[in-house]
Scaffold this motif. Sequence first.
Motif, short mmCIF file in Angstrom:
data_model
loop_
_atom_site.label_atom_id
_atom_site.label_comp_id
_atom_site.label_asym_id
_atom_site.label_seq_id
_atom_site.Cartn_x
_atom_site.Cartn_y
_atom_site.Cartn_z
N THR A 16 0.80 -1.17 0.02
CA THR A 16 -0.09 -0.02 -0.03
C THR A 16 1.14 1.39 0.01
OG1 THR A 16 -1.52 -1.08 1.46
CG2 THR A 16 -1.83 1.14 1.23
N LYS A 17 0.70 2.10 -0.81
CA LYS A 17 1.30 3.38 -1.07
C LYS A 17 0.82 4.31 -0.30
CE LYS A 17 3.55 1.10 -4.48
NZ LYS A 17 4.76 0.24 -4.38
N LEU A 18 0.91 4.34 1.17
CA LEU A 18 0.34 4.96 1.95
C LEU A 18 0.87 6.52 2.19
CD1 LEU A 18 -2.12 5.27 4.17
CD2 LEU A 18 -0.46 4.50 5.76
N ASP A 19 2.11 6.32 1.97
CA ASP A 19 3.06 7.77 2.25
C ASP A 19 2.79 8.62 1.20
OD1 ASP A 19 4.79 6.59 3.99
OD2 ASP A 19 6.41 6.09 2.95
N GLU A 20 2.42 8.07 -0.17
CA GLU A 20 1.84 9.22 -1.05
C GLU A 20 0.50 9.43 -0.98
OE1 GLU A 20 3.12 7.78 -5.05
OE2 GLU A 20 4.11 6.33 -4.06
N LEU A 21 -0.41 8.52 -0.58
CA LEU A 21 -1.52 8.81 -0.46
C LEU A 21 -2.06 9.77 0.89
CD1 LEU A 21 -2.98 5.43 -1.35
CD2 LEU A 21 -3.45 7.61 -2.77
N LEU A 22 -1.37 9.40 2.03
CA LEU A 22 -2.05 10.20 2.99
C LEU A 22 -2.12 11.84 3.11
CD1 LEU A 22 -3.36 9.14 6.05
CD2 LEU A 22 -0.90 9.36 7.09
N PRO A 23 -0.77 12.26 2.79
CA PRO A 23 -0.82 13.80 2.58
C PRO A 23 -1.83 14.15 1.77
CG PRO A 23 1.40 12.71 2.35
CD PRO A 23 0.40 11.70 2.26
N LEU A 24 -2.32 13.77 0.53
CA LEU A 24 -3.22 14.21 -0.28
C LEU A 24 -4.64 13.99 0.64
CD1 LEU A 24 -1.96 12.61 -3.44
CD2 LEU A 24 -1.75 14.62 -2.80
N TYR A 25 -4.85 13.05 1.16
CA TYR A 25 -6.07 12.72 1.88
C TYR A 25 -6.33 13.79 2.89
CZ TYR A 25 -9.49 10.83 5.17
OH TYR A 25 -10.57 10.63 5.89
N TYR A 26 -5.45 14.21 3.70
CA TYR A 26 -5.47 15.39 4.44
C TYR A 26 -5.77 16.57 3.79
CZ TYR A 26 -3.05 12.68 8.44
OH TYR A 26 -2.70 11.60 9.47
N GLU A 27 -5.23 16.76 2.69
CA GLU A 27 -5.37 18.15 2.01
C GLU A 27 -6.79 17.89 1.65
OE1 GLU A 27 -2.17 18.51 -1.02
OE2 GLU A 27 -3.38 19.93 -1.98
N VAL A 28 -7.22 16.95 1.10
CA VAL A 28 -8.54 16.69 0.49
C VAL A 28 -9.67 17.11 1.59
CG1 VAL A 28 -10.44 15.22 -0.42
CG2 VAL A 28 -7.97 15.34 -1.52
N ARG A 29 -9.48 16.50 2.83
CA ARG A 29 -10.09 16.65 3.79
C ARG A 29 -10.32 18.02 4.44
NH1 ARG A 29 -14.22 14.06 5.45
NH2 ARG A 29 -14.18 11.86 5.25
N GLY A 30 -9.31 19.04 4.13
CA GLY A 30 -8.98 20.30 4.78
C GLY A 30 -8.50 20.07 6.16
N TRP A 31 -7.55 19.31 6.29
CA TRP A 31 -6.77 18.84 7.30
C TRP A 31 -5.45 19.54 7.25
CZ3 TRP A 31 -8.34 13.15 8.92
CH2 TRP A 31 -9.79 13.27 9.04
N ASP A 32 -4.56 19.96 8.28
CA ASP A 32 -3.27 20.35 8.30
C ASP A 32 -2.56 19.04 8.09
OD1 ASP A 32 -2.69 19.38 10.66
OD2 ASP A 32 -2.70 21.30 11.71
N ALA A 33 -0.96 19.34 7.76
CA ALA A 33 -0.21 18.36 7.53
C ALA A 33 -0.12 17.34 8.88
CB ALA A 33 1.26 18.85 7.15
N GLU A 34 -0.59 17.52 9.78
CA GLU A 34 -0.49 16.76 10.99
C GLU A 34 -1.94 16.09 11.13
OE1 GLU A 34 2.17 16.02 13.00
OE2 GLU A 34 2.99 17.07 11.31
N GLY A 35 -2.70 16.19 10.25
CA GLY A 35 -4.06 15.49 10.26
C GLY A 35 -5.21 16.08 11.26
N VAL A 36 -4.83 17.47 11.50
CA VAL A 36 -5.65 18.14 12.57
C VAL A 36 -6.76 19.11 11.55
CG1 VAL A 36 -6.06 19.97 14.28
CG2 VAL A 36 -3.90 18.20 14.36
N PRO A 37 -8.04 18.97 11.63
CA PRO A 37 -8.89 20.13 10.83
C PRO A 37 -8.57 21.53 11.23
CG PRO A 37 -10.13 18.34 12.29
CD PRO A 37 -8.73 18.11 12.69
N THR A 38 -8.59 22.22 9.90
CA THR A 38 -8.11 23.58 10.04
C THR A 38 -9.23 24.58 10.62
OG1 THR A 38 -8.76 23.95 7.76
CG2 THR A 38 -6.38 23.26 7.96
#
Lengths: 74, 598
Positions: free
Chosen positions: B566-588
């Motif tokens: 699973t290419k999670l390293d590539e997918l997770l930062p994009l997922y946070y961005e799509v969610r409107g969360w910061d780089a630490e996964g916290v909602p902005t």
Amino acid sequence: MKILVKLFATFRDNRFVKQEMEFPDDTTVKEVLAVLAIPDEEVAILMVNGRNEEVDHPLKDGDTLSLFPPVGGG
Amino acid sequence: MKAYVGTVLRINLSTKTITKEAIDAEMAQKFVGGRGLATYMLSQEIDPTIDALSPENKVFIATGPLTGTNAPTSGRYMVVTKAPLTGTIACSNSGGYWGPELKNAGYDMVVLEGKAEKPVYITIIDDEVEIKDADHLWGKKVNDTTDTLLEEMGDQKARVLCIGPAGEQLSPIAAVMNERFRAAGRSGVGAVVGSKNVKAIVVRGSKKVEVADSEKMRDILKGAMAKIRENGVTGQGLPKYGTAVLVNIINESGVFPTRNFQTGVFEEAEEVSGETLEAKYLVKRDPCYRCPIACGRYCKADDMEGGGPEYETLWAYSADCGISDLKAVIKANHLCNDYGLDTISAGCTIACAMELFEKGYIKAEEIDGPELNFGNADAIVEWTRKMGEGEGFGAKLAQGSYRLAESYGVPELSMTVKKQELPAYDPRGIQGQGVQYATSNRGGCHVRGYLISPEILGIPEKLDRLSLENKPQWAKIFQDLTATIDATGLCLFTSFALGAQDYADMLSAATGQEWTADSVLEAGDRIYNIERIFNLKAGFTKADDTLPKRLLEEPIPEGPSKGWTTKLDELLPLYYEVRGWDAEGVPTEETLKKLGLK
């Protein structure tokens, strides 16, 4: 060329579960479906060697073709 | 405000106080109901850092606005609490008939608070609510408890929700059961009910749920029913074969986790397939309330018969344990139901124990039962029984695979996310499902966002399961829509046939509120974010949004998904961005503001 054809769920009724079949080179999935008397629109999932493909996909010797009617769950 | 019946039933077990309060109409609209509204209320009322099994935790047993209406599949209720298995928010969903009966008795939800001094059960018969002594029920299995209560009530139509011995023993993989075979299975919600010394809740209601515009509702439901009947999956596949029909599809894709996720192809899948189950063991179909799909199975093997097994159960006890004996799987499923164990976590824990045994971590001399080799059919039946009884080494297994593997110094051999066992799809060959698993708010789970639908089944459109393209966007949409469907009180399986607009139409006609496809998805986004905030407050961080090391580092060794991780390293930062969360996964701040959470 030889193709391993696997049928699932209701496609097995009056047909078979798994059979190695002989076809001319470059036969497409659509042509295999015609031989099996399965209408294209009844095929929901069509895999060649475990990857989703379309009916116009040309087959190669040794391919495995898996055919499913609409099924799902989870 | 129609469709909601308007009352929250709050039971404080420490003080034996029963109160009835009006549902908060504004919050009900904002969070829909069920999973959404209960999570909002739980977040307001408890500190997310508390011990899940302490009296400070609360249990919300909540219906949605569509539960108990004429809408198809409207039999669902949810158990929302802090989870003992994961430490995250828990929301376990169940079908059957208990949820509609609760609404017919006049309540949208029951809240359990505090802890009873000794075992009790609760009866709810319309306006009459009582807390009763349950000494005679404590220790009984689910079927026995149900029989005893139905007889005591003198009413075979009463609906019984209860825990089994696993919940009493506070196993973090204990389920809440209703009508014997239906399970709010995951995350250990049964242990939280057990920690409060509550054995059962029996409900009988004589009222009817009213909707705002019954004529409009009738028209809309006619259309929705037609879509469900005409759809190949909900109209043919699920009714005929049940969920187990997936065995062959997932195995043919090379993502059928086998022997504790050591490979993705099970050589004996045909033996445990939906086709075989239907031909050899199916007694009848066993539908939930107002369900035209009727995926529920009722099977028999020797002297054991009952509901299930469903696909996930069937997989956990077969391929994941290397077992091709379907009879043994049916028996293990039956035991899980009767002891009140989550079938996914129980089966996967035995699979993990088998790997630990074969690799020499668990020694033959420390186990008081069958050898834990992959493929040993006797082992899955007997160890499930011992887990349910909390007997010998079974008590250790009943703690779930993470705690088991950790006790041998190898937590990485537990195939879990946030300590909850992963279900029956290897994410190494289904990239979107991988990022969904890692970000699921209740840990390892397929029903927070079923990316299998587009990635394998081609619904609503075909995606390449190995491509990363747009997968974070798909994960978000599926997670959001699922959250709203759960919150309405309908079954997730309707989404094979229905879309956001259909849910909006049903909600509008039933509640009298204005719903659109966009507001349905936005409500889901809002629910997803409050769950996320609960978890962040409970101490979870970005580091917890991950997968077992095996799935990130060891490629699938064979079959159609060979070579993939699973290419999670590539997918997770994009997922946070799509969610409107910061780089630490916290909602902005901006995201919270947009969703009306600030």
